[in-house]
Design a protein around this motif. Sequence first.
Motif, short mmCIF file in Angstrom:
data_model
loop_
_atom_site.label_atom_id
_atom_site.label_comp_id
_atom_site.label_asym_id
_atom_site.label_seq_id
_atom_site.Cartn_x
_atom_site.Cartn_y
_atom_site.Cartn_z
N SER A 1 -6.93 -6.38 7.20
CA SER A 1 -5.86 -5.55 6.63
C SER A 1 -5.84 -4.15 7.24
O SER A 1 -4.79 -3.50 7.28
CB SER A 1 -6.03 -5.45 5.11
OG SER A 1 -7.22 -4.73 4.79
N LEU A 2 -6.98 -3.71 7.75
CA LEU A 2 -7.06 -2.37 8.33
C LEU A 2 -6.64 -2.36 9.80
O LEU A 2 -5.87 -1.48 10.23
CB LEU A 2 -8.48 -1.82 8.20
CG LEU A 2 -8.94 -1.39 6.80
CD1 LEU A 2 -10.42 -1.03 6.82
CD2 LEU A 2 -8.12 -0.21 6.30
N LYS B 1 -9.58 4.32 12.01
CA LYS B 1 -9.72 3.83 10.63
C LYS B 1 -11.08 4.21 10.05
O LYS B 1 -11.17 4.61 8.88
CB LYS B 1 -9.56 2.31 10.61
CG LYS B 1 -8.16 1.81 10.89
CD LYS B 1 -7.20 2.21 9.79
CE LYS B 1 -5.81 1.60 10.02
NZ LYS B 1 -4.84 2.01 8.97
N LEU C 1 -11.45 6.58 6.77
CA LEU C 1 -12.16 6.16 5.56
C LEU C 1 -13.35 7.06 5.27
O LEU C 1 -13.67 7.35 4.11
CB LEU C 1 -12.61 4.71 5.70
CG LEU C 1 -11.48 3.67 5.74
CD1 LEU C 1 -12.05 2.28 6.00
CD2 LEU C 1 -10.68 3.69 4.44
N PRO D 1 -0.46 4.74 6.12
CA PRO D 1 -1.75 4.17 5.73
C PRO D 1 -2.54 5.14 4.85
O PRO D 1 -2.60 6.34 5.13
CB PRO D 1 -2.46 3.92 7.07
CG PRO D 1 -1.35 3.80 8.06
CD PRO D 1 -0.28 4.73 7.60
N SER E 1 -5.55 5.64 4.57
CA SER E 1 -6.66 6.29 5.27
C SER E 1 -6.23 7.56 6.00
O SER E 1 -7.08 8.32 6.45
CB SER E 1 -7.29 5.32 6.28
OG SER E 1 -6.34 4.90 7.24
N GLU F 1 -2.40 6.89 14.36
CA GLU F 1 -1.79 6.03 13.35
C GLU F 1 -0.45 6.52 12.81
O GLU F 1 0.31 5.72 12.25
CB GLU F 1 -2.75 5.86 12.17
CG GLU F 1 -4.09 5.25 12.54
CD GLU F 1 -4.96 5.02 11.33
OE1 GLU F 1 -4.50 4.34 10.40
OE2 GLU F 1 -6.09 5.54 11.31
#
Length: 298
Positions: free
Chosen positions: A33-34, A62, A66, A117, A119, A227
């Motif tokens: 999913s990431l 990512k 996180l 996202p 994150s 991203e």
Amino acid sequence: MDVLQKSVIEPLQPVLRPIALSLPEPVHDAIVSLIGSDCHNALVLGLDVTKDPNCTSLAISKALGLAIVGASAIVKVPQILKLIGSQSSAGVSFVSYALETASLLITLSYGVRNQFPFSTYGESALIAVQDVVVGVLVLSFAGRPTAAAAFVAVVAASVYALLLDQSMVDAQTMAYLQAGAGALSIASKAPQILTIWSEGGTGQLSAFAVFNYLIGSLSRIFTTLQEVDDKLILYSFIAGFTLNVILAGQMLYYWKSPAKPKKQAKPTSKPVQQAPVAASTGASPKPSGKTPTTRRRG
């Protein structure tokens, strides 16, 4: 990446591959999913960081995102504990925290509305909550509990208007607010920089928070480039990083310099007036009445 692949990953593949294959299914699903199934197959199952450089960059982004979100949960805790322990707000600017709270709420709302996202903006929510706590403590220790209550009320109203009832602020206005968030980010650091400079020390400002902000803002520039294709977000992080560099420099410069104590007004005492004293002439005073005589009367 070729050097990393050949010198580190390939020799460790006999150890890493069984670990990767034995990961629980929910972990694999979370990774997919990431970073997507293709990158999951290349990086996790294939243990190859050179197959697709875009996958490697995305995975790093990512991981950084996180990590920032996770660290943001405690980034202001040392500052909060320092304020509570000292019962003083010396060296901490309330204006700085109020402006930063506004900037974070706008960034959070903008990210949610544009479905970025999590994150890439998740830390905004966690830091904003901690900023509110710091702001309340600063006002309380300054003897302004009414202002602290008003601050909380304004924040609650802003959350409702920006997040809960999106009809109050349309998408176009939200974009304008996000453009202003960069200016708020700059403005939020300026009072703190001026406070440190004027007081000649960092007072109760937490070094942990300052340096974490510096690292986090630098990492956010990278994650945004990877991203989020949004210049408004990117410019706000660049501006924040620039001023975080200045704050970190001040923290190092004033590392062991206590803040200057505030001058207290000296009590004014009225001069004691003495009763007037009669001047002496040096002559003996003459008796006011007749003195008795010893002469006999004939």
